[in-house]
Each structure stands twice: as C-alpha cells, then as structure tokens.
Scaffold this active site. Sequence first.
Site, PDB file in Angstrom:
ATOM      1  N   ASP A 145      -1.494  10.249   3.346  1.00  0.00           N
ATOM      2  CA  ASP A 145      -1.633   9.004   2.594  1.00  0.00           C
ATOM      3  C   ASP A 145      -0.329   8.183   2.644  1.00  0.00           C
ATOM      4  O   ASP A 145       0.713   8.633   2.168  1.00  0.00           O
ATOM      5  CB  ASP A 145      -1.986   9.400   1.138  1.00  0.00           C
ATOM      6  CG  ASP A 145      -2.508   8.252   0.325  1.00  0.00           C
ATOM      7  OD1 ASP A 145      -2.417   7.091   0.777  1.00  0.00           O
ATOM      8  OD2 ASP A 145      -2.994   8.513  -0.791  1.00  0.00           O
ATOM      9  N   GLY A 184      -6.795   0.907   5.585  1.00  0.00           N
ATOM     10  CA  GLY A 184      -7.334  -0.019   6.575  1.00  0.00           C
ATOM     11  C   GLY A 184      -6.323  -0.976   7.178  1.00  0.00           C
ATOM     12  O   GLY A 184      -6.685  -1.849   7.966  1.00  0.00           O
ATOM     13  N   ASP A 205      -8.797   1.770  -2.639  1.00  0.00           N
ATOM     14  CA  ASP A 205      -9.542   2.810  -3.367  1.00  0.00           C
ATOM     15  C   ASP A 205     -10.879   2.354  -3.955  1.00  0.00           C
ATOM     16  O   ASP A 205     -10.995   1.263  -4.515  1.00  0.00           O
ATOM     17  CB  ASP A 205      -8.679   3.366  -4.501  1.00  0.00           C
ATOM     18  CG  ASP A 205      -7.475   4.132  -3.963  1.00  0.00           C
ATOM     19  OD1 ASP A 205      -7.160   4.006  -2.753  1.00  0.00           O
ATOM     20  OD2 ASP A 205      -6.860   4.859  -4.758  1.00  0.00           O
TER      21      ASP A 205
END
Length: 379
Positions: A145, A184, A205
């Site tokens: 992440d 993205g 999210d």
Amino acid sequence: MKKIILTAFIVATVLYAGAADSTLAATPPMGWNSWNHFACRVTAADVRAAADAIAANGMKDAGYVYVNIDDCWEGTRDAAGKIQPNEKFGDMKALADYVHSKGLKIGIYSSPGPKTCAGYEGSYGHEEQDAQQYADWGFDYLKYDWCSAEKVYQRSEMEAVYKKMHDALVRTGRPIVFSLCQYGFGRVWRWGASVGGNLWRTTEDISDLYDRMSVIGFDQDGLEPFAGPGHWNDPDMLEVGNGKMNHDEYITHMSLWVLLAAPLLAGNDLSQMSQETLDILTNKEVIAVDQDAKGVQGRRIAAEGPLEVWAKPLADGGIAVGLFNRGESVNPVKVNFKQIGAKESSKVRDLWAHKDLGSFTGNYTTDIPRHGGVLIKVQ
Ligand code: GLA
C-alpha cells in the site's frame, strides 16, 4: 507486416516484463481481509476466527481461500532490522501454520514507504528482508500500500518501487500473490501486470455506503481490456454484511463485483454474520461468474438515466448480465439480446434464485427495486 512485428514485439515485451504470475491468480483471488470491519483493532484472534469461519461455514467450499491481515499488525524492527509483529499478533509463524492447517492461505500487508497508512512500520529500505520474512513465516499474499511512499519517492518512480518488492518476493522462491494498492494513480491498470501485480486497486477506498460502493463499481467501465488471468483490476474489498447497506444494495454490490471479475475479499466479521449475509457471499452460481475460466471483465452495455445493463461473456458461451437500478424508485430494466451478442431467442436463468425463467425473444425485461440488481445468464 509492420503491424505484425509491432504486435509480436509488444506481446514479447509484456511476457518478458510481465512478471505477473498467471498461475498464482488464474481467477480473481477470493478470501477475507481484516480492514473493512476491524480496521486497526484487528488481532491474531480475529484472524484465527475468520479462518475458522471460512473453513466451517461453506465459504471455503464456495472458493474463499485467502485470510488476509491488513494494516496494524506491525511492531518494531529488531537490532538486525527484522520486522516484528506487535503485541496483538505475537507469533506470526504460528498464525500462518494455523490458517494453513484449515486448508487456507494467509496474506499480509505493508507499504513501500517508511510508514503504512495507519502509521505503522513500512518496508522502505527493508524490502528484501521483509519479503524473506513473510516467506519464512509462510505468507502467501502481500498487499503493498503506497501510503507514505509519497513522501520519499516521486510518482514517476512508482513502477520501479513496486517491481522492487515483486522481485524480492520472487527471490524468496515462495509463490506470493502481489496486490498493488495505490488507489489507481498513474493508470496502474496499464502497467500493474508488468511490475508483477496480480491485482491492483483502481480506486480510493470503498465504504459501507451505497453511494460510495456504487460510484466505485459503476465507474469501472472501460478498464476491462486490462484484466485477465493472473492480473486483475481491484475495485476494493467487499462491504457485504457490514450493516450500512440494505439487502438490495448488497445484491447490487456482489452482482457488480462478479461481473467485473473483481477479487472477492469479504470485509465483514465472519464469526458473527447473518444467514442472509452468508447467502450473498456464498451463492455458487453468482461466484461462478466471477471465477469463470475465460477471465473476461464485464462492461456496461447500455445505460438510460439510472438504469444500467452490464454483461460478461463466459467460457461456456453464455453471457452473464446484470440489470441495475441506481434510481430511487422501482423501474423496469431491459436487456436487448442483440446488444449483448446473444441469439434473438435465448434462455434466461436467474443466478441468485437458481431458477430458469424460460425462453425470451429479442429481450428480457424485469422490474428492479430502488438500488437493486438482478443477475441473469443468457444462453
Ligand atoms: C489504505 C488502503 C486500505 C487499507 C488502509 C490501511 O487506506 O486503501 O484498503 O489498507 O490503507 O491503513
């Protein structure tokens, strides 16, 4: 001729760089992830309880495999720089062994930055060491992440940063699904597979609200050329059963995600869920659409105001079709067979209800409730 050479070159380049291992995620990964329900409160006991539930409640039979720990498991590094879990987790090897003993696989989470999104220790400067540690503990899946990587890297370095961790994972020799999470940025669907991603988040999210879920889900149209066996677009984890959407809205959520060939990572508390939630998560005909061997992501076929028709071609020649009503009152929604490439006279089966509805000519129309959806197979 030039065109053929160019195409061959592109294919070869993608295959060479295309570290995305298609034996690893031949169909979209299925499992559970701790974040949507437990967030930072997650403990090893919650992870064990999720594994227990999947093994016992029919989810494993339905195809759910990965039990994924999200953020907030991390502790500090020892003198040698080895990452340690925090006190909520204790022995990670024992936890992985436990999940494996249930016939399931286990996933872990980190960031390429110095800190994770929740402020825990990230992998910056320790990529090789962390990959080896995950493999030594027995992990089978890594969600990586971006988070604070924003502070130490340029956006233009993102591909190299993800590839670095992928290469480190490959060097461990353990097959580890690689999940890119960077919301993205930089049209990740164009390069996610080439840096070894088996899936990549396409959005920021999700939350357990119809507006948020539907904006994300219905926005995925156009990304279908980039998905396929081994490399999937990821519109984020499921919210089914978390309580803030009604039954029709969760049916829309699940129907849309299977049409999108999205990873199906349940995000609720599996140890205490209603039969209604379990039924949505484990409907085998619905899941078969997601896991179809052809591996094609569905797309929007028609839209008229809040009414949408989506279709996904299947390996057996059938077509999965979703009829959706994003409006505020009940509305009839029609699928035109010619538009989806089906025969003028086609058979229709309701996948949620496991019911043949008969043969129809030209089109099939049905009333859809506010925020609802219907998933059919046209053959
Ligand atoms: C980001 C991700 C989420 C979750 C949290 C954890 O927001 O997009 O899916 O992993 O971080 O902190």
